[in-house]
Scaffold this motif. Structure first.
Motif, PDB file in Angstrom:
ATOM      1  N   SER A   1       0.819  -1.202   0.000  1.00 25.34           N
ATOM      2  CA  SER A   1       0.000   0.000   0.000  1.00 25.34           C
ATOM      3  C   SER A   1       0.850   1.247   0.000  1.00 25.34           C
ATOM      4  CB  SER A   1      -0.920   0.004   1.219  1.00 25.34           C
ATOM      5  OG  SER A   1      -0.168  -0.001   2.404  1.00 25.34           O
ATOM      6  N   GLN A   2       2.031   1.168   0.653  1.00 24.84           N
ATOM      7  CA  GLN A   2       2.897   2.340   0.675  1.00 24.84           C
ATOM      8  C   GLN A   2       3.474   2.600  -0.694  1.00 24.84           C
ATOM      9  OE1 GLN A   2       5.567   1.086   3.761  1.00 24.84           O
ATOM     10  NE2 GLN A   2       4.466   2.242   5.313  1.00 24.84           N
ATOM     11  N   ILE A   3       3.841   1.541  -1.421  1.00 20.64           N
ATOM     12  CA  ILE A   3       4.361   1.708  -2.767  1.00 20.64           C
ATOM     13  C   ILE A   3       3.283   2.263  -3.676  1.00 20.64           C
ATOM     14  CG2 ILE A   3       5.358   0.500  -4.736  1.00 20.64           C
ATOM     15  CD1 ILE A   3       6.524  -1.524  -2.789  1.00 20.64           C
ATOM     16  N   ALA A   4       2.081   1.715  -3.548  1.00 18.81           N
ATOM     17  CA  ALA A   4       0.987   2.194  -4.398  1.00 18.81           C
ATOM     18  C   ALA A   4       0.664   3.647  -4.105  1.00 18.81           C
ATOM     19  CB  ALA A   4      -0.256   1.328  -4.177  1.00 18.81           C
ATOM     20  N   ASP A   5       0.803   4.028  -2.825  1.00 25.09           N
ATOM     21  CA  ASP A   5       0.493   5.410  -2.477  1.00 25.09           C
ATOM     22  C   ASP A   5       1.487   6.369  -3.114  1.00 25.09           C
ATOM     23  OD1 ASP A   5       0.531   7.453   0.425  1.00 25.09           O
ATOM     24  OD2 ASP A   5      -0.998   7.354  -1.137  1.00 25.09           O
ATOM     25  N   THR A   6       2.784   5.966  -3.145  1.00 32.43           N
ATOM     26  CA  THR A   6       3.801   6.814  -3.755  1.00 32.43           C
ATOM     27  C   THR A   6       3.558   6.967  -5.239  1.00 32.43           C
ATOM     28  OG1 THR A   6       5.381   6.079  -2.098  1.00 32.43           O
ATOM     29  CG2 THR A   6       6.277   7.113  -4.062  1.00 32.43           C
ATOM     30  N   ASP A   7       3.250   5.855  -5.915  1.00 29.43           N
ATOM     31  CA  ASP A   7       3.002   5.925  -7.346  1.00 29.43           C
ATOM     32  C   ASP A   7       1.771   6.757  -7.634  1.00 29.43           C
ATOM     33  OD1 ASP A   7       5.156   4.308  -7.609  1.00 29.43           O
ATOM     34  OD2 ASP A   7       4.007   2.447  -7.827  1.00 29.43           O
ATOM     35  N   GLY A   8       0.727   6.625  -6.794  1.00 29.30           N
ATOM     36  CA  GLY A   8      -0.496   7.363  -7.028  1.00 29.30           C
ATOM     37  C   GLY A   8      -0.304   8.847  -6.870  1.00 29.30           C
ATOM     38  N   ASP A   9       0.581   9.250  -5.933  1.00 29.52           N
ATOM     39  CA  ASP A   9       0.812  10.676  -5.733  1.00 29.52           C
ATOM     40  C   ASP A   9       1.453  11.305  -6.943  1.00 29.52           C
ATOM     41  OD1 ASP A   9      -0.278  10.596  -3.272  1.00 29.52           O
ATOM     42  OD2 ASP A   9       1.615  10.392  -2.195  1.00 29.52           O
ATOM     43  N   GLU A  10       2.348  10.544  -7.644  1.00 31.37           N
ATOM     44  CA  GLU A  10       3.017  11.099  -8.808  1.00 31.37           C
ATOM     45  C   GLU A  10       2.040  11.282  -9.968  1.00 31.37           C
ATOM     46  OE1 GLU A  10       7.365   9.049  -7.848  1.00 31.37           O
ATOM     47  OE2 GLU A  10       6.204   8.468  -9.611  1.00 31.37           O
ATOM     48  N   ALA A  11       1.075  10.374 -10.081  1.00 32.15           N
ATOM     49  CA  ALA A  11       0.166  10.444 -11.221  1.00 32.15           C
ATOM     50  C   ALA A  11      -1.108  11.223 -10.929  1.00 32.15           C
ATOM     51  CB  ALA A  11      -0.206   9.022 -11.668  1.00 32.15           C
ATOM     52  N   ALA A  12      -1.378  11.488  -9.663  1.00 28.21           N
ATOM     53  CA  ALA A  12      -2.647  12.125  -9.302  1.00 28.21           C
ATOM     54  C   ALA A  12      -2.678  13.585  -9.733  1.00 28.21           C
ATOM     55  CB  ALA A  12      -2.863  12.023  -7.793  1.00 28.21           C
ATOM     56  N   PRO A  13      -3.765  14.040 -10.313  1.00 32.68           N
ATOM     57  CA  PRO A  13      -3.885  15.463 -10.649  1.00 32.68           C
ATOM     58  C   PRO A  13      -4.083  16.284  -9.386  1.00 32.68           C
ATOM     59  CG  PRO A  13      -5.926  14.318 -11.110  1.00 32.68           C
ATOM     60  CD  PRO A  13      -4.940  13.267 -10.700  1.00 32.68           C
ATOM     61  N   ALA A  14      -3.863  17.571  -9.501  1.00 34.71           N
ATOM     62  CA  ALA A  14      -4.003  18.460  -8.351  1.00 34.71           C
ATOM     63  C   ALA A  14      -5.428  18.403  -7.824  1.00 34.71           C
ATOM     64  CB  ALA A  14      -3.635  19.884  -8.744  1.00 34.71           C
ATOM     65  N   LEU A  15      -5.545  18.275  -6.509  1.00 33.80           N
ATOM     66  CA  LEU A  15      -6.859  18.139  -5.896  1.00 33.80           C
ATOM     67  C   LEU A  15      -7.705  19.396  -6.101  1.00 33.80           C
ATOM     68  CD1 LEU A  15      -8.865  16.595  -4.141  1.00 33.80           C
ATOM     69  CD2 LEU A  15      -7.680  17.473  -2.121  1.00 33.80           C
ATOM     70  N   TRP A  16      -7.049  20.556  -6.047  1.00 32.07           N
ATOM     71  CA  TRP A  16      -7.831  21.792  -6.174  1.00 32.07           C
ATOM     72  C   TRP A  16      -8.478  21.899  -7.549  1.00 32.07           C
ATOM     73  CZ3 TRP A  16      -6.996  25.609  -9.745  1.00 32.07           C
ATOM     74  CH2 TRP A  16      -5.761  25.623 -10.399  1.00 32.07           C
ATOM     75  N   LYS A  17      -7.837  21.342  -8.579  1.00 31.30           N
ATOM     76  CA  LYS A  17      -8.435  21.372  -9.917  1.00 31.30           C
ATOM     77  C   LYS A  17      -9.691  20.505  -9.957  1.00 31.30           C
ATOM     78  CE  LYS A  17      -4.090  22.260 -12.373  1.00 31.30           C
ATOM     79  NZ  LYS A  17      -3.155  21.764 -13.407  1.00 31.30           N
ATOM     80  N   GLN A  18      -9.631  19.359  -9.303  1.00 31.41           N
ATOM     81  CA  GLN A  18     -10.809  18.497  -9.257  1.00 31.41           C
ATOM     82  C   GLN A  18     -11.959  19.193  -8.519  1.00 31.41           C
ATOM     83  OE1 GLN A  18      -9.854  14.437  -7.995  1.00 31.41           O
ATOM     84  NE2 GLN A  18      -7.694  14.904  -8.254  1.00 31.41           N
TER      85      GLN A  18
END
Length: 790
Positions: free
Chosen positions: A447-464
């Motif tokens: 889960s920690q690895i997935a969280d790191t990868d997700g942070d790199e690909a995740a768009p900015a929250l404020w835009k959403q």
């Protein structure tokens, strides 16, 4: 003598009233008698020292930053020393002398749960070697309901209810209620707190072998992934039978029994109506990002649309139900679906309105009709493995009284059938090549690895958030454009007196009900203090972009300072200001006597708000958390954000201010508002002057000064921009030919010097029709020209 007595009485009333209010304010922000002083680094007072807006200071675990300001005994009774953070997940060892007695950790270093504010809630936990929670302390949070309403002591009391629990030896029943009653009004926050405590304990115990000494670690299972090539469709019954669609049915008897298990007599005394065997809720859930399941339930067109908008690796969950609403109504006000939560191992998340799409029905053959069908996309920053088992936790609430509710939870378990997955050969090969890990080092969780990868690909929250708030952004934009039009064409609009007064009243109602009570976009001096503090620390626009309506209002207010001083906000866009003016209108209709404060006293009292602002600003330079507490001089939180649902001293303070405003219009705005003072200071830089005046204004005419509702016009006739609220009352008088003395005199003078009409005669004289005095020419009488021809 009579006039002097009236002025003296009003002066005494104003001084006494303001002194009483300031005394009440000091009582509100003072700690209760006998309360223990908080540790130097405890609570929200140190919130911005470790991370502005919830952002970590530096990389890696954040436990060490909090341990610097905590005594060992505060978090682990009996310990005299706590070692440095180590390992993954990060923990610190607690010692008594040279003997290790347990571990200390930070919940947000272990699990990724976030609060209602979408920011972490940091709790330092002490865990004994047998798995018992021996200490837990809230060290940082950014929950608005706690910062502005619920006392932090109540949240800490809720956390203290977990001390003494041992979830290693006695694992909690899935969906069991917390050991402490949830505070009404802070449901989401406290459920997140309880969930993070429970799952972080289990995670630390599993990684470090707490309570399970001598047990061998289970062999690593093969890693599987979703088979994206499988796209066949199936019927509703086939999906249910295979487990591709999870199902939970609760009867009325099941729910009543669960509330009886909580032991709360108030909840037991209010059983669910209906026969015991009646259906309370029929709930279904499915992972529709799996191609075969998605095409079956959504249809080809809807599934294609979903697939195109999902980020790489992002999942989607469909939830449908009859009976009790799994959506509730909380998401309409706060944007969070607080009745449902997805939990997988140590990780959990809730859906927001950004993730939600309403569906009419299901496309699978034989699917029944549902009252509610919702398609949720898993947040991009959530840790979620589609092939691992997870559960959908449903919170059921029961109303006990107007201000009290009881809660219990039920679980729908979901495990994606293996027929929809395949072995990840790449992961298997990578695991073979890596070999065994270092002995005694806990493995890093997937889960920690997935969280790191997700942070790199995740768009900015404020835009959403901005995309999801499109409708609200459009509404506030239209309102602001309308207000700009009013100011630009004010000379034409104010001539229509009845229309303008009705328009202003309607706009103030919009400000109070929509901007204030619905959108909760009441600007505050805390926003000013936070902005100035962030300029000195770790300024980031993203922190301020998280709330689109508040951000737009701040930008509009900043621009308006150049054009119309602070009055554009204070007089039109402040919900509490609108509440004061509307209640004052009612008071005047009821003939409540209005007090006119003498000009000299009014000017001196108006300076109080600048003193209050400078005090708050000075405190914020030392400690922003302390300044936020003293900012309770603003009744905005009580009257607008919490709608008067708060502890009685705060309600009394707000009501007293409103009562004072019934006699002195906008009493709080004129004398005590630090936000108004903060806006008035830069407003001195304005480069336009829209309010028109005559040379006779102030000398001798005093009509506008007397009629100004906030006494912003000096006796000399000039308008004080620091106090003007741009109500345009003076401009109505400026254009009123029946009330303005200057226009009355001007029109009278024009009538006296106007030339008489041609038919005008002496008054009372009958004038006959006049005829020309020159006779017409007779062509026959004129001499004929002599011809030169013979």
């Amino acid at each position: 003598m009579r006039r002097f007595a009236t002025h003296r009485q009003s002066r005494s009333f104003s001084l006494f009233g303001i002194a009483a209010l300031l005394l009440l304010w000091s009582c509100l922000i003072a700690p209760p008698a006998g309360a223990a002083s908080a540790p130097q680094g405890g609570g929200a007072q140190q919130a911005f020292k470790f991370g502005q807006g919830g952002t970590p200071v530096g990389a890696g675990p954040r436990l060490g930053a909090f341990l610097k300001n905590l005594r060992p005994g505060d978090i682990f009774p009996g310990a005299d020393r706590i070692g440095p953070p180590e390992g993954k997940p990060a923990v610190a060892r607690a010692y008594t002398g040279d003997r290790m007695v347990g571990y200390v950790y930070l919940t947000t270093d272990i699990v990724n749960t976030r609060g209602y504010s979408s920011k972490p809630i940091d709790i330092v936990v002490g865990l004994s070697l047998d798995g018992q929670i021996v200490g837990a302390k809230l060290v940082e949070h950014h929950e608005p309901i706690v910062l502005i309403g619920i006392p932090e002591a109540k949240v800490q009391a809720f956390i203290d209810g977990y001390i003494g629990k041992n979830y290693v030896q006695e694992p909690p029943r899935p969906g069991a209620p917390p050991p402490v009653d949830i505070i009404s009004g802070a449901t989401v926050t406290l459920m997140v707190v309880g969930d993070s405590l429970t799952r972080s304990v289990l995670s630390v115990a599993r990684h470090y072998g707490i309570g399970r000494e001598g047990q061998a670690q289970a062999a690593t299972a093969e890693h599987r992934v979703v088979d994206m090539a499988q796209e066949s469709t199936e019927s509703w019954d086939a999906l249910l039978k295979s487990g591709a669609v999870g199902h939970l049915r609760l009867s009325v008897a099941d729910v009543n029994k669960a509330f009886e298990a909580t032991g709360r007599q108030g909840a037991i005394d209010h059983p669910e109506p209906g026969a015991p065997e009646d259906t309370f809720i029929d709930l279904y859930a499915a992972l529709v990002s799996v191609p075969s399941i998605g095409r079956s339930l959504l249809g080809d067109a809807e599934y294609g649309y979903l697939r195109d908008r999902l980020a790489p690796g992002q999942q989607a969950i469909l939830i449908a139900g009859n009976g009790y609403s799994f959506k509730g109504s909380g998401y309409v006000r706060g944007g969070v679906f607080d009745r449902i939560e997805v939990i997988q191992n140590e990780n959990s998340f809730r859906f927001t309105d950004l993730d939600h799409q309403r569906l009419a029905d299901l496309m699978a053959a034989g699917a029944p009709g549902f009252r509610e069908v919702a398609l949720f996309t898993v947040p991009t920053d959530a840790v979620f493995d589609p092939v691992e088992p997870w559960r959908l936790q449903l919170t059921v609430q029961r109303v006990i009284s107007v201000k009290e509710k009881a809660f219990t939870a039920f679980v729908l378990n979901y495990d994606l059938p293996r027929t929809y997955t395949k072995v990840d050969t790449q992961a298997a090969q990578a695991g073979t090549q890596s070999g065994d890990g270092t002995a005694g080092t806990p493995p890093v969780a997937d889960s920690q690895i997935a969280d790191t990868d997700g942070d790199e690909a995740a768009p900015a929250l404020w835009k959403q958030i901005w995309i999801a708030k499109t409708v609200q952004i459009a509404i506030i934009s239209i309102a602001l454009l309308t207000l700009i039009a009013v100011f630009f064409f004010q000379n034409q609009i104010v001539k229509h007196e009845v229309f303008y007064k009705r328009f202003r009243t309607v706009f103030l109602l919009f400000t109070l009900f929509w901007i204030g009570w619905y959108a909760q976009a009441q600007l505050s001096v805390v926003n000013v203090l936070t902005f100035t503090t962030s300029l000195r620390t770790d300024f980031s626009w993203e922190y301020f972009l998280m709330d689109p309506i508040v951000f737009i209002l701040w930008i509009a207010t900043a621009m308006s300072l150049i054009f119309w001083n602070r009055g554009a906000f204070c007089g039109w866009l402040c919900p509490f200001g609108a509440l004061q003016e509307l209640t004052s209108q009612v008071a005047q209709k009821l003939h409540v006597p209005q007090i006119k404060v003498p000009h000299g006293l009014n000017t001196r009292l108006a300076g109080l708000k600048y003193i209050i602002f400078l005090i708050l600003f000075g405190i914020s330079l030392y400690e922003l958390g302390t300044a936020e507490k003293f900012a309770e001089v603003e009744p905005f939180k009580t009257a607008i954000i919490l709608k008067f649902v708060r502890d009685w001293p705060f309600v009394v303070f707000a009501v007293v201010l409103l009562l004072a405003g019934l006699f002195i219009e906008r009493f709080y705005c004129r004398y005590l508002c630090p936000l108004g003072a903060a806006l008035a200071i830069p407003a001195r830089l304005r480069i336009f002057d829209w309010l028109r005046r005559y040379k006779t204004c102030g000398n001798p005419c005093q009509l506008c000064a007397v009629d100004c509702p906030v006494q912003a016009i000096n006796p000399e006739g000039d308008i004080n921009p620091n106090e003007c609220i741009q109500c345009l009352n003076c401009q109505q008088l400026y254009n009123n030919e029946k009330r303005c003395p200057h226009l009355i005199q001007k029109n009278a003078k024009l009538k006296r010097h106007k030339a008489p009409p041609p038919d005008a005669g002496i008054p009372g004289e009958v004038v006959a029709s006049r005829k020309p005095t020159v006779r017409p020419r007779d062509p026959s009488a004129e001499p004929q020209p002599v011809s030169s021809n013979p």
